[in-house]
Design a protein around this motif. Structure first.
Motif, PDB file in Angstrom:
ATOM      1  N   LEU A 262       0.824  -1.213   0.000  1.00 11.42           N
ATOM      2  CA  LEU A 262       0.000   0.000   0.000  1.00 11.42           C
ATOM      3  C   LEU A 262       0.856   1.259   0.000  1.00 11.42           C
ATOM      4  O   LEU A 262       0.575   2.210  -0.737  1.00 11.42           O
ATOM      5  N   TRP A 263       1.911   1.287   0.829  1.00 15.72           N
ATOM      6  CA  TRP A 263       2.702   2.508   0.945  1.00 15.72           C
ATOM      7  C   TRP A 263       3.830   2.588  -0.081  1.00 15.72           C
ATOM      8  O   TRP A 263       4.321   3.671  -0.376  1.00 15.72           O
ATOM      9  N   MET A 264       4.197   1.458  -0.648  1.00 17.85           N
ATOM     10  CA  MET A 264       5.189   1.475  -1.727  1.00 17.85           C
ATOM     11  C   MET A 264       4.532   1.844  -3.060  1.00 17.85           C
ATOM     12  O   MET A 264       5.017   2.707  -3.789  1.00 17.85           O
TER      13      MET A 264
ATOM     14  N   TRP B 259       4.285   5.210  -8.487  1.00 16.31           N
ATOM     15  CA  TRP B 259       4.062   4.589  -7.185  1.00 16.31           C
ATOM     16  C   TRP B 259       4.138   5.654  -6.098  1.00 16.31           C
ATOM     17  O   TRP B 259       4.726   6.716  -6.288  1.00 16.31           O
ATOM     18  N   LEU B 260       3.586   5.349  -4.926  1.00 18.11           N
ATOM     19  CA  LEU B 260       3.656   6.303  -3.822  1.00 18.11           C
ATOM     20  C   LEU B 260       5.076   6.440  -3.283  1.00 18.11           C
ATOM     21  O   LEU B 260       5.515   7.538  -2.941  1.00 18.11           O
ATOM     22  N   ASN B 261       5.781   5.325  -3.129  1.00 15.76           N
ATOM     23  CA  ASN B 261       7.147   5.335  -2.564  1.00 15.76           C
ATOM     24  C   ASN B 261       7.196   6.026  -1.204  1.00 15.76           C
ATOM     25  O   ASN B 261       8.211   6.626  -0.847  1.00 15.76           O
TER      26      ASN B 261
ATOM     27  N   PHE C 149       6.347   4.921   5.891  1.00 17.23           N
ATOM     28  CA  PHE C 149       5.275   4.169   6.536  1.00 17.23           C
ATOM     29  C   PHE C 149       5.314   2.688   6.178  1.00 17.23           C
ATOM     30  O   PHE C 149       4.379   1.945   6.484  1.00 17.23           O
ATOM     31  N   VAL C 150       6.412   2.262   5.553  1.00 20.23           N
ATOM     32  CA  VAL C 150       6.628   0.839   5.276  1.00 20.23           C
ATOM     33  C   VAL C 150       7.384   0.228   6.455  1.00 20.23           C
ATOM     34  O   VAL C 150       8.402   0.768   6.889  1.00 20.23           O
ATOM     35  N   PRO C 151       6.911  -0.871   7.014  1.00 21.13           N
ATOM     36  CA  PRO C 151       7.576  -1.468   8.180  1.00 21.13           C
ATOM     37  C   PRO C 151       8.959  -2.028   7.831  1.00 21.13           C
ATOM     38  O   PRO C 151       9.153  -2.589   6.755  1.00 21.13           O
TER      39      PRO C 151
END
Length: 460
Positions: free
Chosen positions: A78-80, A302-304, A308-310
């Protein structure tokens, strides 16, 4: 170390954070005996689809580990890459848990709400027999240097603009402004227009305008950006989503323009200075800002948003105040990481100081050769090595450009040296494939606002 019944082997741990469990190492250990197929697909605008095919254990004994693993994979996708709809094909109990997690009342309610707003579509998790096929459209953008162009770079504390003629900057200015504390969107609009007019005054005409700005931009629209943090939602929808489009067209009429996340523009500037592609740019400053230029030199859309990516599987990892999740990149690759590690290093920072001021205190100690400060940068270097291996699995990049205040001075040098040593020892295959770079003079000549100026292509 053991987590959720999974034995994780790690050679190098951060000296000031020995509880750290590199998420990539957890993934490797988890997958060693997982045999049951489980597929995840995330849909974003234009029908684009990111697909991740993996495995779970499917046993009662490791049910909690299965749920944790798939939760982290969904969060990462989702965040990538971004998206408003998640398709799941696999173990029923895990699917059911994800429907609960990613709901308005679930543990990932923040992600549920945020992605629904960004993509202007209700967020949903859908169980299917087979997930849709991968579909991605990269955008050939940037590196256009012909004509008279303006490049605008909107930062949280200053705004920069350049007038560029046939690839050469003929004028640049940097102006202090306060976008994050202003609730009136006209303040932002007037600041943008003022910068554009200032650059235009130094060229015979304006052929195109490129904008680099922190936030999430879809079709040149501002879907989410901290620059407009104080603007009320009604005014945001009415005046901010199209703010750059309005500022450009109101000032110059129908000229080509492009508005792109500043992380992607940094990666583009890096690719232009390196004269190569497949570049991941990571800026460690107020947060972790990331951009990516793919193998073909294109911006992916992409959001990149890797802040917020674990990256840490430790159950005691620090909470990100914004999303409410733990172990996310912002607490490892920003000034927050320096501040987080200071107590463990024995450094007492005055709570009345701002985060930027606290970082400066630690940087000052580092310049004086204080071993306590050195421990902080060594720890972040270990974080970075483990995380670059995880990011390499996700992106397959060839170059990493490291930027931002945390990378400056002696601290940045030690951080990078530690990262290289850990990569070489613990991830030799990744180390051989990846080139780590800091900004050089050529990058500085290209600059963020000059790279931004190259974004739009002129009409033929």
């Amino acid at each position: 170390m053991k987590h959720l019944g999974i034995d994780v082997t790690v050679k190098h741990l951060p000296p000031l954070d020995p509880a750290f469990i590199p998420l990539g190492r957890f993934y490797e250990a988890f997958l060693r005996d997982a045999q049951e197929p489980f597929d995840v697909a995330v849909e974003r605008s234009g029908g684009q689809m990111a697909v991740y095919r993996t495995r779970v254990h499917g046993t009662e004994e490791l049910r909690e580990a299965d749920i944790y693993y798939i939760d982290r994979i969904i969060k990462t996708l989702l965040w990538m890459k971004g998206g408003f709809r998640v398709y799941l094909a696999g173990n029923e109990a895990v699917c059911r848990a994800m429907e609960e997690h990613y709901s308005a009342s679930g543990s990932r309610a923040f992600d549920f709400d945020y992605m629904g707003n960004v993509y202007e579509h209700p967020f949903e998790v859908v169980r299917v027999d087979a997930v849709p096929e991968e579909k991605s459209v990269s955008q050939a953008i940037g590196r256009h240097l012909d004509g008279c162009r303006i490049g605008f770079d909107a930062g949280g504390s200053d705004r920069k603009v350049s007038a560029v003629i046939d690839g050469e900057s003929v004028y640049s200015e940097e102006v202090v402004w306060f976008p994050k504390i202003n609730s009136d969107p006209d303040y932002h609009y007037e600041g943008i227009v003022s910068a554009l007019k200032s650059a235009a005054a130094h060229m015979p005409r304006v052929d195109a305008v490129g904008v680099s700005s922190a936030g999430i931009y879809i079709d040149n629209r501002t879907m989410s950006a901290s620059l407009f943090l104080k603007v009320p939602k009604e005014q945001y929808d009415a005046k901010v989503k199209d703010i750059y489009i309005r500022a450009i067209t109101d000032t110059f009429g129908d000229v080509p323009y492009a508005v792109v996340n500043d992380g992607d523009v940094s990666a583009l500037a890096g690719a232009m200075s390196l004269e190569d592609n497949n570049v991941l740019g990571i800026a460690m400053g107020t947060s972790e800002a990331v951009g990516y230029v793919d193998e073909e030199g294109k911006v992916t859309g992409w959001l990149n948003e890797l802040a917020f990516v674990p990256v840490d599987a430790a159950p005691t990892a620090m909470v990100d105040e914004w999303s409410g999740d733990i172990g996310c990149g912002v607490k490892y690759f920003s000034q927050d990481s320096v501040i987080k590690l200071a107590p463990a290093a024995g450094i007492d920072l005055d709570e009345s100081l701002s985060p930027a001021e606290k970082l400066k205190v630690v940087q000052g100690l580092m310049e004086q050769g204080d071993p306590r400060a050195a421990g902080i940068y060594e720890s972040i270097g270990v974080y970075l090595a483990h995380t670059l291996a995880l990011y390499h699995h996700l992106y397959g990049y060839r170059h990493v450009l490291l930027l931002g205040r945390v990378m400056s001075g002696k601290g940045g040098d030690l951080l990078l040296d530690t990262c290289r040593k850990v990569l070489a020892d613990e991830y030799p295959a990744v180390n051989e494939q990846v080139h780590l770079a800091l900004p050089d003079e050529k990058f500085r000549r290209v600059g963020q606002s000059v790279a931004a100026a190259s974004l739009p292509e002129l009409r033929k």
